[in-house]
Scaffold this motif. Structure first.
Motif, PDB file in Angstrom:
ATOM      1  N   ASP A   1       1.040  -1.348   0.360  1.00  0.00           N
ATOM      2  CA  ASP A   1       0.010   0.007  -0.040  1.00  0.00           C
ATOM      3  C   ASP A   1       0.884   1.053   0.179  1.00  0.00           C
ATOM      4  O   ASP A   1       2.207   1.141   0.011  1.00  0.00           O
ATOM      5  N   GLU A   2      -0.080   2.397   0.107  1.00  0.00           N
ATOM      6  CA  GLU A   2       0.957   3.019  -0.575  1.00  0.00           C
ATOM      7  C   GLU A   2       1.670   3.699   0.617  1.00  0.00           C
ATOM      8  O   GLU A   2       3.048   4.604   0.833  1.00  0.00           O
ATOM      9  N   ALA A   3       0.922   3.737   2.009  1.00  0.00           N
ATOM     10  CA  ALA A   3       1.246   4.143   3.492  1.00  0.00           C
ATOM     11  C   ALA A   3       3.159   3.189   3.651  1.00  0.00           C
ATOM     12  O   ALA A   3       4.101   3.775   3.978  1.00  0.00           O
ATOM     13  N   THR A   4       3.031   1.834   3.835  1.00  0.00           N
ATOM     14  CA  THR A   4       4.087   1.086   3.165  1.00  0.00           C
ATOM     15  C   THR A   4       5.279   1.894   2.491  1.00  0.00           C
ATOM     16  O   THR A   4       6.187   1.847   2.485  1.00  0.00           O
TER      17      THR A   4
ATOM     18  N   LEU B   1       5.805   6.280  13.672  1.00  0.00           N
ATOM     19  CA  LEU B   1       5.533   5.688  12.156  1.00  0.00           C
ATOM     20  C   LEU B   1       4.925   4.456  13.238  1.00  0.00           C
ATOM     21  O   LEU B   1       4.212   3.036  12.856  1.00  0.00           O
ATOM     22  N   ALA B   2       5.783   3.603  13.170  1.00  0.00           N
ATOM     23  CA  ALA B   2       5.694   1.805  13.623  1.00  0.00           C
ATOM     24  C   ALA B   2       6.512   2.145  14.661  1.00  0.00           C
ATOM     25  O   ALA B   2       8.010   1.525  14.166  1.00  0.00           O
ATOM     26  N   PRO B   3       6.189   1.837  15.474  1.00  0.00           N
ATOM     27  CA  PRO B   3       7.317   2.054  17.429  1.00  0.00           C
ATOM     28  C   PRO B   3       7.528   1.023  18.074  1.00  0.00           C
ATOM     29  O   PRO B   3       8.342   0.142  18.236  1.00  0.00           O
ATOM     30  N   GLU B   4       6.415  -0.508  17.022  1.00  0.00           N
ATOM     31  CA  GLU B   4       7.436  -1.403  16.949  1.00  0.00           C
ATOM     32  C   GLU B   4       8.313  -1.983  16.579  1.00  0.00           C
ATOM     33  O   GLU B   4       9.177  -3.227  16.772  1.00  0.00           O
ATOM     34  N   ARG B   5       8.641  -1.401  15.746  1.00  0.00           N
ATOM     35  CA  ARG B   5       9.388  -2.486  14.416  1.00  0.00           C
ATOM     36  C   ARG B   5      11.303  -2.167  15.139  1.00  0.00           C
ATOM     37  O   ARG B   5      11.360  -0.240  15.289  1.00  0.00           O
ATOM     38  N   GLY B   6      11.848  -2.509  15.665  1.00  0.00           N
ATOM     39  CA  GLY B   6      12.936  -3.204  15.957  1.00  0.00           C
ATOM     40  C   GLY B   6      13.901  -2.392  15.450  1.00  0.00           C
ATOM     41  O   GLY B   6      15.112  -2.095  16.085  1.00  0.00           O
ATOM     42  N   LEU B   7      14.691  -2.744  14.135  1.00  0.00           N
ATOM     43  CA  LEU B   7      14.709  -2.430  13.191  1.00  0.00           C
ATOM     44  C   LEU B   7      15.265  -0.404  13.312  1.00  0.00           C
ATOM     45  O   LEU B   7      16.926   0.184  13.089  1.00  0.00           O
ATOM     46  N   TYR B   8      14.115   0.398  13.564  1.00  0.00           N
ATOM     47  CA  TYR B   8      14.684   1.756  13.533  1.00  0.00           C
ATOM     48  C   TYR B   8      15.310   2.256  14.999  1.00  0.00           C
ATOM     49  O   TYR B   8      16.072   2.502  15.318  1.00  0.00           O
ATOM     50  N   GLN B   9      14.807   1.003  16.205  1.00  0.00           N
ATOM     51  CA  GLN B   9      14.822   1.198  17.163  1.00  0.00           C
ATOM     52  C   GLN B   9      16.613   1.031  17.254  1.00  0.00           C
ATOM     53  O   GLN B   9      17.634   1.966  17.776  1.00  0.00           O
ATOM     54  N   LEU B  10      17.036   0.239  16.219  1.00  0.00           N
ATOM     55  CA  LEU B  10      18.918  -0.681  16.442  1.00  0.00           C
ATOM     56  C   LEU B  10      19.454   0.950  16.007  1.00  0.00           C
ATOM     57  O   LEU B  10      20.969   1.383  16.543  1.00  0.00           O
ATOM     58  N   TYR B  11      18.676   1.280  14.939  1.00  0.00           N
ATOM     59  CA  TYR B  11      19.574   2.408  14.026  1.00  0.00           C
ATOM     60  C   TYR B  11      20.011   3.702  15.348  1.00  0.00           C
ATOM     61  O   TYR B  11      20.855   4.463  15.179  1.00  0.00           O
ATOM     62  N   VAL B  12      18.751   3.886  16.003  1.00  0.00           N
ATOM     63  CA  VAL B  12      18.858   4.787  16.990  1.00  0.00           C
ATOM     64  C   VAL B  12      20.347   4.813  18.339  1.00  0.00           C
ATOM     65  O   VAL B  12      20.905   5.575  17.763  1.00  0.00           O
ATOM     66  N   GLU B  13      20.133   3.625  17.833  1.00  0.00           N
ATOM     67  CA  GLU B  13      21.165   3.771  18.520  1.00  0.00           C
ATOM     68  C   GLU B  13      22.956   3.513  18.554  1.00  0.00           C
ATOM     69  O   GLU B  13      23.588   3.597  18.920  1.00  0.00           O
TER      70      GLU B  13
END
Length: 732
Positions: free
Chosen positions: A662-665, A697-709
């Motif tokens: 979908d467009e959001a993804t 947008l996707a707080p459950e996605r661990g990938l984003y937290q990994l890159y924040v760290e």
């Protein structure tokens, strides 16, 4: 049995495939001769280089038509292309909207737009080029949409005087925008008939939409070239002479084309107003009966004038990426436009191959007579004379079949007759039968535990192609593991654990073997290993692997709901997928052996499964898998250097089929790619801003937290100007 088959009482897919194979070889035996009446105007790679990517704007198409008709004086143009959507590429619609909204107070703009409209209305420009010219547009039959305007039908049900014409009745169509269809001389369907094996052998000359009947592109183009006045269905027999079955089907077995001077041209047709496509050569600029001229050369005037004058010019494409290639009996990648050229040639030559009504009885009688004569004769001959007689009879059968095709335009099946000749010979010399049966049984026994039953059945039909000997192939390998299995096992009784793991392994194995015909390699505790592309070779092994991994994650989520309802621990799996050159075969020791794969590409697949835990994703695939399965959308995870390899590789998470995303993804994937680019460019503030948006947008996605760290670490410990953006893993 042979008699029962040719009479249609006992079907056989194998014999049908052999007949189809011979039909293709029979056509390839004819030496192609260039037909000067038909030229293919090819939208090839050179044309795309000179005039931009396809689809071209309609003003470019107008130039092409004007050059063909006005400059080169072609007699007729047939478009193997449709134009179902308006062309807004000139930007006129945007400017017009601005003149009515933000810039409505600028009267000079509105006046100037009115002056420019004839030039910027590309559909109008193209329609002007089509007006009064002998151009047939193409349209496509569709099962699920109605788009555009159809041409005037050849005739309607009301014109049949109460009779029923059994033609293919399409529920929908994708035709041309009205302004173009009204300007053109006509249109025809370029839809082709694909047999169950994916091969184009026949073509509908007439198709039905609603109560109206329309011509194929080839029929409409040939009719315009011959200046036909009308096309009607025709009965070659009188009503009194028709059988009851023929009466029930309407009795129409031909089309009549009424030419100038009241000359009638009859085209024999078979079921559903179809005809056999008689292919001439293997197709393409170097292998067919038709000259190819680059569309770029036509539009720039470089093409030889004598080559195009008074010809039928078919506009199509062979450019890589435009995918107008069809599987045919003579070539698995045959230009689609040349199928129409072959049909036009048959119409102009009034030469059609057909299978007569009495073909099956004639084949049955021939099989019966040849079988009986050989059965009695071979047993009385010495082995040498028996071999000689078998060869002579076989050669005579093939020669007679080829003669009737080339000289009489009659199609007779040959495979069953050849099978009978060979079978009688083999039985008489008493060898081979049991050997072949045992070989097939051995194949089933050896591969049955690895691959799906339908693949084993396919392999058993041609066991010579398959063995367990070691070889190197391009394959796709998968590793699957349960997350936290030790904790899961500690929380269940032995009986519950057995049921837990059995349900999980069964679901995963069914997804691998049944859904996408993978080869199940082994279970390693709670882990599963599988691969695609051997023993049965698949060109789309990477696509099958990616599709299976997405299906397995869906199955795991379904199982997890059941497990949680039972009070069992949560089920989560990680999947690593990689493609590349691998060694496959029967490997092991003298004590135990297994059909498996080995190599660097296999090792990387195993590493990718472990890496999924680091990035918080369910699936990780290598860059070769991504490149080989472009129909899926992916989220790039990182550039990594895994243990045991010096070269970094890009890794990705498949999201789903491109058309299903979908467009959001899509927006999320684009923003994530921007974040990744910023990280690698060491633009930490930009990366942090984008990552904050993505986490919201996707707080459950661990990938984003990994890159924040990681960002926090890189800011505290800058990686330096020579940093290559690669993450190195020192452990497996």
């Amino acid at each position: 049995m042979g008699v029962l088959y040719v009479m249609g009482w006992v079907p056989s897919d194998t014999v049908a495939r052999l007949d189809n194979l011979w039909a293709g070889e029979r056509m390839k035996l004819e030496k192609p001769v260039l037909d000067p009446r038909i030229v293919i105007v090819d939208i090839d790679g050179k044309s795309l280089t000179e005039f931009g990517r396809f689809p071209w704007s309609r003003n470019v198409q107008a130039t092409l038509i004007s050059q063909l008709v006005d400059h080169y004086k072609v007699a007729t143009v047939g478009y193997d292309i449709s134009f179902p959507e308006p062309d807004t590429s000139s930007g006129y619609n945007v400017l017009e909207k601005l003149s009515q909204t933000e810039l409505k107070d600028v009267p000079a703009l509105r006046q100037r737009l009115q002056e420019l409209k004839p030039m910027m209305d590309y559909d109008g420009v193209f329609a002007g080029a089509l007006q009064g010219k002998p151009v047939i547009l193409g349209f496509n039959l569709s099962p699920d949409q109605i788009k555009g305007t159809l041409p005037k039908p050849l005739f309607s049900e009301s014109d049949l005087n109460g009779r029923e014409l059994l033609a293919y009745n399409a529920p929908g169509f994708e035709a041309n925008v009205p302004v173009l269809q009204q300007a053109a001389a006509g249109a025809g369907s370029f839809s082709v008939v694909t047999d169950p094996d994916g091969i184009v052998r026949t073509a509908y000359l007439i198709q039905q939409v609603g109560e109206d009947y329309y011509p194929s592109l080839s029929l409409a183009t040939a009719a315009l070239y011959m200046k036909a006045r009308a096309i009607k269905p025709y009965m070659t027999e009188t009503v009194d002479q028709l059988s009851q079955a023929q009466r029930d089907s309407g009795g129409f077995d031909a089309l009549t084309i009424l030419l100038p001077g009241n000359i009638q041209r009859l085209i024999p047709v078979g079921e559903a107003m179809s005809t056999f496509v008689q292919y001439h050569g293997i197709g393409g600029p170097q292998g067919g009966s038709f000259r190819y001229v680059s569309a770029a050369d036509v539009m720039t005037g470089r093409a030889p004038a004598a080559l195009l004058k008074d010809t039928v010019a078919l506009i199509g494409t062979t450019a890589p990426g435009l995918v107008d290639l069809r599987a045919t009996p003579v070539n698995p990648e045959y230009p689609g436009v040349e199928i129409h050229a072959n049909l036009i040639k048959s119409i102009l030559d009034n030469k059609f191959t057909q299978r007569p009504d009495w073909a099956s009885p004639a084949e049955a009688l021939t099989i019966l007579l040849v079988g009986l004569v050989l059965s009695f004769t071979l047993s009385a001959l010495s082995p040498l004379r028996a071999i000689a007689l078998g060869v002579v009879v076989l050669a005579a059968a093939v020669g007679a079949n080829y003669y009737m095709y080339t000289q009489l335009n009659l199609i007779f099946n040959l495979a069953m007759l050849v099978i009978v000749i060979v079978s009688v010979f083999v039985v008489n010399v008493a060898w081979g039968y049991f050997f072949e049966v045992r070989k097939g049984a051995a194949l089933v026994s050896r591969f049955g535990e690895y691959v799906a039953p339908e693949l084993v059945a396919e392999m058993a039909e041609d066991p010579e192609k398959y063995n367990m000997d070691g070889e190197s192939r391009e394959l796709t390998v998968m590793f699957v593991d349960v997350r936290g299995f030790t904790t899961i096992s500690e929380g269940l009784t032995p009986k519950q654990l057995r049921e837990y793991i059995n349900l999980y392994l069964t679901a995963m194995s069914e997804d691998i073997r049944s859904s996408h015909q993978g080869t199940l390699d082994k279970y390693i505790g709670d882990a599963v290993m599988a691969f695609w592309g051997a023993p049965v070779s698949f060109n789309d092994h990477a696509s099958r692997g990616v599709a299976t991994s997405l299906l397995m994650q869906a199955s795991a989520r379904r199982l997890n709901q059941d497990f949680i309802a039972r009070g069992w621990p949560e089920l989560k799996i990680g999947i690593g997928l990689n493609s590349g050159l691998m060694h496959v075969g029967d490997m092991g020791s003298n004590i135990r052996r297994a059909y498996t794969v080995m190599g660097d590409a296999v090792n990387l697949g195993s590493r990718l499964e472990g890496i999924t835990k680091v990035y918080g994703v369910g699936i990780a695939v290598g860059e070769m898998t991504r490149a080989a399965a472009p129909e899926f959308a992916y989220r790039e995870l990182d550039l990594v250097r895994v243990k045991g390899k010096n070269e970094p590789v890009a890794i990705f998470e498949p999201v789903g089929l491109v058309q299903d995303v979908d467009e959001a993804t899509k927006r999320e994937l684009d923003r994530w790619q921007q974040a990744l680019v910023a990280v690698r460019a060491q633009r930490w503030e930009v990366a942090e801003t984008v990552l904050d948006e993505l986490r919201a947008l996707a707080p459950e996605r661990g990938l984003y937290q990994l890159y924040v760290e990681r960002l926090a670490y890189y800011r505290a410990h800058p990686p330096g100007e020579d940093w290559d953006g690669v993450t190195t893993f020192e452990t497996k």
